[in-house]
Motif scaffolding. Structure first.
Motif, mmCIF file in Angstrom:
data_model
loop_
_atom_site.group_PDB
_atom_site.id
_atom_site.type_symbol
_atom_site.label_atom_id
_atom_site.label_comp_id
_atom_site.label_asym_id
_atom_site.label_seq_id
_atom_site.Cartn_x
_atom_site.Cartn_y
_atom_site.Cartn_z
ATOM 1 N N TYR A 155 0.808 -1.221 0.000
ATOM 2 C CA TYR A 155 0.000 0.000 0.000
ATOM 3 C C TYR A 155 0.844 1.275 0.000
ATOM 4 O O TYR A 155 1.803 1.397 0.763
ATOM 5 C CB TYR A 155 -0.905 0.029 1.234
ATOM 6 C CG TYR A 155 -1.565 1.378 1.455
ATOM 7 C CD1 TYR A 155 -2.731 1.717 0.777
ATOM 8 C CD2 TYR A 155 -0.990 2.331 2.299
ATOM 9 C CE1 TYR A 155 -3.315 2.960 0.939
ATOM 10 C CE2 TYR A 155 -1.570 3.577 2.471
ATOM 11 C CZ TYR A 155 -2.727 3.887 1.790
ATOM 12 O OH TYR A 155 -3.291 5.125 1.955
ATOM 13 N N THR A 156 0.478 2.211 -0.853
ATOM 14 C CA THR A 156 0.870 3.612 -0.698
ATOM 15 C C THR A 156 -0.347 4.459 -1.041
ATOM 16 O O THR A 156 -1.191 4.050 -1.856
ATOM 17 C CB THR A 156 2.042 4.050 -1.612
ATOM 18 O OG1 THR A 156 1.589 4.105 -2.971
ATOM 19 C CG2 THR A 156 3.239 3.122 -1.493
ATOM 20 N N LYS A 157 -0.426 5.615 -0.438
ATOM 21 C CA LYS A 157 -1.548 6.524 -0.702
ATOM 22 C C LYS A 157 -1.698 6.816 -2.193
ATOM 23 O O LYS A 157 -2.807 6.779 -2.736
ATOM 24 C CB LYS A 157 -1.322 7.832 0.071
ATOM 25 C CG LYS A 157 -2.193 8.987 -0.402
ATOM 26 C CD LYS A 157 -1.909 10.276 0.334
ATOM 27 C CE LYS A 157 -2.714 11.425 -0.282
ATOM 28 N NZ LYS A 157 -2.705 12.627 0.547
ATOM 29 N N TRP A 158 -0.583 7.111 -2.847
ATOM 30 C CA TRP A 158 -0.657 7.590 -4.231
ATOM 31 C C TRP A 158 -1.072 6.485 -5.196
ATOM 32 O O TRP A 158 -1.825 6.719 -6.129
ATOM 33 C CB TRP A 158 0.693 8.211 -4.612
ATOM 34 C CG TRP A 158 0.972 9.367 -3.701
ATOM 35 C CD1 TRP A 158 0.498 10.649 -3.812
ATOM 36 C CD2 TRP A 158 1.735 9.327 -2.493
ATOM 37 N NE1 TRP A 158 0.922 11.401 -2.743
ATOM 38 C CE2 TRP A 158 1.692 10.631 -1.921
ATOM 39 C CE3 TRP A 158 2.457 8.342 -1.824
ATOM 40 C CZ2 TRP A 158 2.336 10.953 -0.725
ATOM 41 C CZ3 TRP A 158 3.098 8.662 -0.644
ATOM 42 C CH2 TRP A 158 3.032 9.957 -0.117
ATOM 43 N N ILE A 211 -4.918 6.055 -4.655
ATOM 44 C CA ILE A 211 -5.728 7.105 -5.275
ATOM 45 C C ILE A 211 -5.724 6.962 -6.793
ATOM 46 O O ILE A 211 -6.767 7.074 -7.447
ATOM 47 C CB ILE A 211 -5.238 8.503 -4.842
ATOM 48 C CG1 ILE A 211 -5.586 8.734 -3.356
ATOM 49 C CG2 ILE A 211 -5.850 9.597 -5.710
ATOM 50 C CD1 ILE A 211 -5.070 10.033 -2.784
ATOM 51 N N ARG A 233 -6.637 4.941 6.648
ATOM 52 C CA ARG A 233 -6.769 4.860 5.195
ATOM 53 C C ARG A 233 -7.774 5.887 4.670
ATOM 54 O O ARG A 233 -7.559 6.500 3.620
ATOM 55 C CB ARG A 233 -7.195 3.446 4.776
ATOM 56 C CG ARG A 233 -6.168 2.369 5.090
ATOM 57 C CD ARG A 233 -4.904 2.528 4.262
ATOM 58 N NE ARG A 233 -3.926 1.507 4.621
ATOM 59 C CZ ARG A 233 -2.793 1.734 5.250
ATOM 60 N NH1 ARG A 233 -2.468 2.982 5.597
ATOM 61 N NH2 ARG A 233 -1.950 0.756 5.531
ATOM 62 N N GLU A 268 -5.983 9.170 4.596
ATOM 63 C CA GLU A 268 -4.923 9.187 3.583
ATOM 64 C C GLU A 268 -5.478 9.315 2.163
ATOM 65 O O GLU A 268 -4.927 10.066 1.346
ATOM 66 C CB GLU A 268 -4.085 7.905 3.679
ATOM 67 C CG GLU A 268 -3.127 7.878 4.843
ATOM 68 C CD GLU A 268 -2.278 6.617 4.828
ATOM 69 O OE1 GLU A 268 -1.051 6.742 4.937
ATOM 70 O OE2 GLU A 268 -2.841 5.515 4.706
ATOM 71 N N ILE A 269 -6.542 8.578 1.866
ATOM 72 C CA ILE A 269 -7.062 8.606 0.486
ATOM 73 C C ILE A 269 -7.985 9.797 0.254
ATOM 74 O O ILE A 269 -8.559 9.949 -0.816
ATOM 75 C CB ILE A 269 -7.783 7.295 0.109
ATOM 76 C CG1 ILE A 269 -9.068 7.105 0.922
ATOM 77 C CG2 ILE A 269 -6.831 6.100 0.231
ATOM 78 C CD1 ILE A 269 -9.949 5.966 0.440
ATOM 79 N N GLU A 270 -8.129 10.654 1.278
ATOM 80 C CA GLU A 270 -8.932 11.878 1.189
ATOM 81 C C GLU A 270 -10.393 11.553 0.865
ATOM 82 O O GLU A 270 -11.020 12.183 0.009
ATOM 83 C CB GLU A 270 -8.317 12.828 0.143
ATOM 84 C CG GLU A 270 -6.879 13.204 0.482
ATOM 85 C CD GLU A 270 -6.169 13.965 -0.642
ATOM 86 O OE1 GLU A 270 -6.862 14.624 -1.432
ATOM 87 O OE2 GLU A 270 -4.927 13.882 -0.709
#
Length: 236
Positions: free
Chosen positions: A112-115, A118, A147, A150-152
């Motif tokens: 997992y990474t935020k970017w 998204i 999460r 992070e994912i807005e």
């Protein structure tokens, strides 16, 4: 019209048991997949966190003699099993999805990474976030808050076995009354168990509202997305 553009959906591991006493009920899993497919089809960007209580719960394990850290790691693995099951159910009905893990376990899931998450959601993938936060002593509630922030996400949708937040546990107290909405501060004052305190504090501090509803009623997820007031909104 969808009320929210991007959501974090928190699902209960226990609810996956359905009518069984343990594990994953294929009918319940298929119900969840179809409900997710419905809202995905109207353009909602979806991130999902599933608990692991239908398989193993770290806190209860530590009470039975397991080392707490190892118990929590076992709980993280339980969430990965549930995530893979949901991924398979979604794939079977044509919903593109990715399983992302908080600890490295390729090829089971993508780290997992935020970017990456998204980008995947913007490209039409449902992202299933597994293995909690990757650290012991944190629940999947806290993983969901993290999460979601992070994912807005516009909102965290907490799918449970009850239809909202009550003054007391409605399964134990027949006089309990339901809130249509309630503030985080009032949740604290009343000591209501919407989520664990760490998760609730993170949502409050980062202005991520929580909408609690009964996911086990087929069609409820779409009703929430379309703006029907069937649960409880927790907000600042």
């Amino acid at each position: 019209m969808a009320r929210f553009k991007r959501i974090l959906l928190k699902l209960s591991g226990e609810s996956l048991m359905g009518k069984q006493g343990f594990g994953i009920d294929p009918e319940r899993l298929a119900d969840y997949a179809r409900q997710i497919q419905e809202i995905h089809g109207i353009g909602v960007e979806i991130g999902i966190v599933i608990g692991g209580g239908n398989i193993f719960r770290g806190v209860s394990g530590s009470q039975k003699g397991f080392d707490r850290v190892k118990g929590d790691q076992m709980g993280m693995c339980a969430t990965v099993i549930n995530s893979l099951a949901l991924s398979s159910a979604l794939g079977a009905i044509g919903v593109k999805n990715k399983v992302m893990t908080a600890i490295r376990m390729e090829p089971i899931g993508e780290f997992y990474t935020k970017w990456k998450a998204i980008e995947a959601m913007e490209n039409g993938y449902v992202c299933i976030f597994s293995a909690g936060t990757g650290s012991p002593y944190f629940t999947t509630d806290t993983g969901s808050s993290l999460r979601g922030i992070e994912i807005e996400a516009d909102v965290m949708l907490k799918g449970t076995r009850v239809d909202g937040v009550y003054t007391a546990d409605p399964e134990k107290d027949s006089t309990a009354t339901k809130f249509n909405e309630i503030t985080f501060d009032e949740v604290y004052r009343r000591s209501l168990k919407v989520m664990d305190l760490t998760a609730t504090a993170m949502c409050k501090e980062n202005n991520l509202p929580i909408y609690v509803f009964n996911m086990d009623v087929v069609g409820n997820l779409r009703r929430v997305i379309e703006g029907e007031e069937i649960g409880t909104l927790v907000h600042n």
